[in-house]
Design a protein around this motif. Structure first.
Motif, PDB file in Angstrom:
ATOM      1  N   ASP A 271       6.092   7.763  -0.495  1.00  0.00           N
ATOM      2  CA  ASP A 271       6.529   7.250   0.804  1.00  0.00           C
ATOM      3  C   ASP A 271       7.925   6.635   0.733  1.00  0.00           C
ATOM      4  O   ASP A 271       8.662   6.640   1.721  1.00  0.00           O
ATOM      5  CB  ASP A 271       5.557   6.167   1.303  1.00  0.00           C
ATOM      6  CG  ASP A 271       4.125   6.663   1.389  1.00  0.00           C
ATOM      7  OD1 ASP A 271       3.911   7.728   2.004  1.00  0.00           O
ATOM      8  OD2 ASP A 271       3.240   5.993   0.828  1.00  0.00           O
ATOM      9  N   ILE A 272       8.269   6.090  -0.433  1.00  0.00           N
ATOM     10  CA  ILE A 272       9.545   5.397  -0.610  1.00  0.00           C
ATOM     11  C   ILE A 272      10.151   5.789  -1.953  1.00  0.00           C
ATOM     12  O   ILE A 272       9.438   5.843  -2.961  1.00  0.00           O
ATOM     13  CB  ILE A 272       9.368   3.866  -0.548  1.00  0.00           C
ATOM     14  CG1 ILE A 272       8.869   3.441   0.835  1.00  0.00           C
ATOM     15  CG2 ILE A 272      10.677   3.142  -0.874  1.00  0.00           C
ATOM     16  CD1 ILE A 272       8.550   1.952   0.931  1.00  0.00           C
ATOM     17  N   LEU A 273      11.447   6.048  -1.954  1.00  0.00           N
ATOM     18  CA  LEU A 273      12.188   6.275  -3.196  1.00  0.00           C
ATOM     19  C   LEU A 273      13.188   5.132  -3.364  1.00  0.00           C
ATOM     20  O   LEU A 273      14.071   4.937  -2.518  1.00  0.00           O
ATOM     21  CB  LEU A 273      12.936   7.606  -3.161  1.00  0.00           C
ATOM     22  CG  LEU A 273      12.196   8.836  -3.697  1.00  0.00           C
ATOM     23  CD1 LEU A 273      13.010  10.095  -3.419  1.00  0.00           C
ATOM     24  CD2 LEU A 273      11.946   8.699  -5.201  1.00  0.00           C
ATOM     25  N   VAL A 274      13.033   4.369  -4.429  1.00  0.00           N
ATOM     26  CA  VAL A 274      13.953   3.278  -4.746  1.00  0.00           C
ATOM     27  C   VAL A 274      14.922   3.772  -5.819  1.00  0.00           C
ATOM     28  O   VAL A 274      14.509   4.077  -6.942  1.00  0.00           O
ATOM     29  CB  VAL A 274      13.191   2.032  -5.237  1.00  0.00           C
ATOM     30  CG1 VAL A 274      14.176   0.933  -5.623  1.00  0.00           C
ATOM     31  CG2 VAL A 274      12.229   1.534  -4.158  1.00  0.00           C
ATOM     32  N   MET A 275      16.187   3.837  -5.455  1.00  0.00           N
ATOM     33  CA  MET A 275      17.193   4.331  -6.393  1.00  0.00           C
ATOM     34  C   MET A 275      17.794   3.149  -7.153  1.00  0.00           C
ATOM     35  O   MET A 275      18.652   2.419  -6.651  1.00  0.00           O
ATOM     36  CB  MET A 275      18.290   5.085  -5.645  1.00  0.00           C
ATOM     37  CG  MET A 275      17.764   6.121  -4.649  1.00  0.00           C
ATOM     38  SD  MET A 275      16.724   7.388  -5.407  1.00  0.00           S
ATOM     39  CE  MET A 275      17.965   8.415  -6.181  1.00  0.00           C
TER      40      MET A 275
ATOM     41  N   PRO B 195      -2.987   0.026 -13.758  1.00  0.00           N
ATOM     42  CA  PRO B 195      -3.631   1.296 -13.417  1.00  0.00           C
ATOM     43  C   PRO B 195      -2.959   2.049 -12.275  1.00  0.00           C
ATOM     44  O   PRO B 195      -3.138   3.275 -12.157  1.00  0.00           O
ATOM     45  CB  PRO B 195      -5.065   0.878 -13.037  1.00  0.00           C
ATOM     46  CG  PRO B 195      -4.973  -0.578 -12.715  1.00  0.00           C
ATOM     47  CD  PRO B 195      -3.888  -1.129 -13.589  1.00  0.00           C
ATOM     48  N   ASN B 196      -2.194   1.351 -11.428  1.00  0.00           N
ATOM     49  CA  ASN B 196      -1.526   2.018 -10.298  1.00  0.00           C
ATOM     50  C   ASN B 196      -0.101   2.449 -10.613  1.00  0.00           C
ATOM     51  O   ASN B 196       0.635   2.870  -9.721  1.00  0.00           O
ATOM     52  CB  ASN B 196      -1.525   1.102  -9.069  1.00  0.00           C
ATOM     53  CG  ASN B 196      -0.708  -0.169  -9.296  1.00  0.00           C
ATOM     54  OD1 ASN B 196      -0.650  -0.680 -10.413  1.00  0.00           O
ATOM     55  ND2 ASN B 196      -0.090  -0.675  -8.244  1.00  0.00           N
TER      56      ASN B 196
ATOM     57  N   GLY C 272       0.785  -1.227   0.000  1.00  0.00           N
ATOM     58  CA  GLY C 272       0.000   0.000   0.000  1.00  0.00           C
ATOM     59  C   GLY C 272       0.817   1.277   0.000  1.00  0.00           C
ATOM     60  O   GLY C 272       0.248   2.378   0.147  1.00  0.00           O
ATOM     61  N   GLU C 273       2.139   1.187  -0.201  1.00  0.00           N
ATOM     62  CA  GLU C 273       2.961   2.394  -0.208  1.00  0.00           C
ATOM     63  C   GLU C 273       2.893   3.110  -1.563  1.00  0.00           C
ATOM     64  O   GLU C 273       2.594   2.500  -2.594  1.00  0.00           O
ATOM     65  CB  GLU C 273       4.426   2.054   0.097  1.00  0.00           C
ATOM     66  CG  GLU C 273       4.679   1.558   1.500  1.00  0.00           C
ATOM     67  CD  GLU C 273       4.605   0.054   1.622  1.00  0.00           C
ATOM     68  OE1 GLU C 273       4.939  -0.476   2.686  1.00  0.00           O
ATOM     69  OE2 GLU C 273       4.204  -0.599   0.615  1.00  0.00           O
TER      70      GLU C 273
ATOM     71  N   GLU D 212       2.908  -4.808  -7.873  1.00  0.00           N
ATOM     72  CA  GLU D 212       1.842  -5.707  -7.428  1.00  0.00           C
ATOM     73  C   GLU D 212       1.151  -5.222  -6.165  1.00  0.00           C
ATOM     74  O   GLU D 212      -0.058  -5.416  -5.999  1.00  0.00           O
ATOM     75  CB  GLU D 212       2.419  -7.110  -7.196  1.00  0.00           C
ATOM     76  CG  GLU D 212       2.849  -7.814  -8.479  1.00  0.00           C
ATOM     77  CD  GLU D 212       3.451  -9.174  -8.195  1.00  0.00           C
ATOM     78  OE1 GLU D 212       3.557  -9.538  -6.985  1.00  0.00           O
ATOM     79  OE2 GLU D 212       3.819  -9.877  -9.161  1.00  0.00           O
ATOM     80  N   ASN D 213       1.886  -4.579  -5.253  1.00  0.00           N
ATOM     81  CA  ASN D 213       1.319  -4.230  -3.952  1.00  0.00           C
ATOM     82  C   ASN D 213       1.362  -2.745  -3.622  1.00  0.00           C
ATOM     83  O   ASN D 213       0.915  -2.343  -2.547  1.00  0.00           O
ATOM     84  CB  ASN D 213       2.046  -5.006  -2.843  1.00  0.00           C
ATOM     85  CG  ASN D 213       1.878  -6.509  -2.990  1.00  0.00           C
ATOM     86  OD1 ASN D 213       0.761  -7.008  -3.083  1.00  0.00           O
ATOM     87  ND2 ASN D 213       2.991  -7.231  -3.028  1.00  0.00           N
TER      88      ASN D 213
END
Length: 501
Positions: free
Chosen positions: A335-339, A307-308, A176-177, A197-198
């Motif tokens: 909420d999160i940054l993935v580098m 869609p997300n 849900g992030e 997926e989440n």
């Protein structure tokens, strides 16, 4: 898990820095020879290198398993065509166990400084476990050990979590992030489908879209796995995979119809998997195929049509608390940054800690880009060998084959030192210069120098410094056998000789 030995030796014949594929491969060869004392220095708490550090969802190799493994190790019971990251990590740990390497490995032992002693003809090492004197230094730190973080304005103000794909940790996501992924390179195309997926929302920041071809991975059947447990069968498959992959080098030379075929395959894959004309246009690269790494994926494009998921066709520009702003001006609450931004590959930080003859720093010697002779030795740095370093990688074939070629070269040099009565071996500046010129001339006609920004190319000099501009087989033909001719040697004092060739 490998555990540190109780005592770190103060003097060895060979010190190996790094316990990834190259370091473990070198250690295996030395253990089997049983003629040199050696130690492996590993700063982390486990072996495995890249495959220890990278544990993000979807981590896997894009080279077939039977080619991305040591030829001198018995065939492993791989479950899939392409090995998963955890499978590779287990393979390396099993190599350590089977070859009896654990007593030689010092975990949590970082190399802080290495200095060549001109008078004593040895390397003086400062490590996390105390000083070590080594006659020979083998740098096996690889190209994918130091994560690269781009200079993003305000990144330190981000109120959420920032994580590099090479620093992934279990439990980071609960579902849900709102997640932003920066980059669309090899790690990004693997992690994005899993994050999508989440996630409540997933934003993909893409400075330049990649070329992607089908991965077509699958599980091997029980009968296939049994057949490939026979060494002769595994070796035959390895040879076929190697030569099939080497055919891809014609694409990197821009030769027709080879480059047209791979381009058509990539664009056809894009057209089949992406229904939206707008998104297809944003995902169509403007540079020549092969200039950047060609990626393999069957689920990257479908993930972008969820869609997300938002595909932001510009780079991340700045961050203010939870808001991430793209170069386009679009902003996103995250909420999160993935580098997924790669590694410091062309400018290895370890080079700042190595001082050769006369105290010269390796990073200074490489100030205009990495240079070497035979992609393994460096002028001014006697008795030092660099594995998986300057022009020793490939953009189309297995890195393990290249590493094994270098291992053969180093073993040949060790034999020469032992049998010739020499205490030091140093490639001449002229030989290094000639080899560098050869690399530059061979690189000029390749797609890697057609203008795109790539981690293969040194950003300051514009030289191709990471890749060998040829086939894997040609690398072995050129650099697989040690030849003392381009080297200066210094005999031992009792031989009453001076430097010679």
């Amino acid at each position: 898990m490998t555990t540190p030995g109780p005592v770190t030796p103060t003097s060895v014949d060979v010190a190996i820095v790094g316990a990834g594929f190259a370091g473990i491969g070198m250690a295996t060869q030395l253990a089997r020879r049983a003629t040199e004392s050696f130690v492996v220095l590993e700063r982390a708490d486990a072996v495995g290198g890249t495959w220890r550090d990278n544990t993000y969802p979807g981590i896997a190799c894009d080279i077939p398993a039977h080619l991305y493994s040591f030829s001198f190790r018995p065939p492993t019971d791989w479950a899939t065509l392409y090995p998963r990251g955890a499978d590779i990590q287990r393979y390396l740990q099993r190599t350590v166990d089977d070859e009896g390497l654990a007593p030689h490995i010092r975990l949590g032992c970082e190399l802080r400084q290495a200095r060549w002693d001109d008078d004593g003809a040895y390397w003086s090492l400062v490590t996390g476990s105390g000083p070590i004197r080594a006659r020979v230094l083998v740098m096996a730190v690889g190209r994918l050990s130091e994560p690269h973080l781009p200079d993003v304005e305000g990144l330190e103000s981000f109120t959420g979590t920032v994580v590099h794909t090479a620093s992934w940790r279990e439990g980071l996501l609960s579902g849900g992030e709102r997640i932003g992924v920066v980059g669309t390179g090899a790690s990004a195309v693997q992690v994005i489908p899993h994050l999508a997926e989440n996630a409540e929302e997933l934003v993909v920041f893409s400075r330049t879209p990649p070329y992607v071809v089908p991965r077509e991975d699958r599980r091997l059947s029980d009968s296939e796995r049994a057949e490939l447990q026979v060494p002769e069968n595994a070796q035959a498959l390895r040879e076929r995979l190697l030569h099939d992959a080497d055919k891809g080098f014609r694409q990197r030379l821009g030769l027709h119809p080879d480059i047209d075929d791979i381009r058509d395959r990539a664009l056809g894959h894009l057209n089949r998997q992406v229904a939206s004309p707008t998104l297809r246009a944003e995902l169509t690269p403007e540079y020549e195929i092969g200039c950047k790494r060609i990626l393999l994926s069957d689920d990257f494009y479908p993930a972008l049509e969820r869609p997300n998921v938002v595909f932001e066709s510009s780079a991340l520009d700045s961050v203010v608390e939870c808001k991430a702003r793209a170069v386009s001006g679009n902003t996103y609450d995250l909420d999160i940054l993935v580098m997924a931004t790669g590694f410091e590959a062309t400018r290895p930080p370890a080079a700042t800690r190595i001082r050769g003859r006369g105290g010269r720093v390796l990073a200074d010697h490489w100030s205009d880009g990495m240079v070497s002779y035979a992609s393994t030795t460096v002028s001014g740095f006697p008795n030092m060998f660099v594995l998986d370093g300057p022009n020793a990688a490939l953009g189309h074939n297995s890195a393990i084959y290249m590493i094994e070629t270098q291992l053969d070269y180093v073993v040949g040099a060790l034999d020469f030192l032992a049998h010739n009565g020499s205490r030091s071996l140093e490639v001449t500046a002229q030989a290094e210069e000639d080899y560098t010129r050869e690399i530059d001339e061979r690189s000029a006609a390749t797609v890697w120098l057609t203008g795109c920004e790539s981690w293969y190319v040194d950003p300051r000099s514009g030289r191709l410094t990471l890749l060998w501009p040829g086939t894997a087989v040609s690398f072995r033909e050129r650099n697989g056998t040690f030849d003392p001719q381009p080297y200066l040697t210094e005999t031992r004092p009792q031989d009453r000789g001076g430097p010679s060739r």
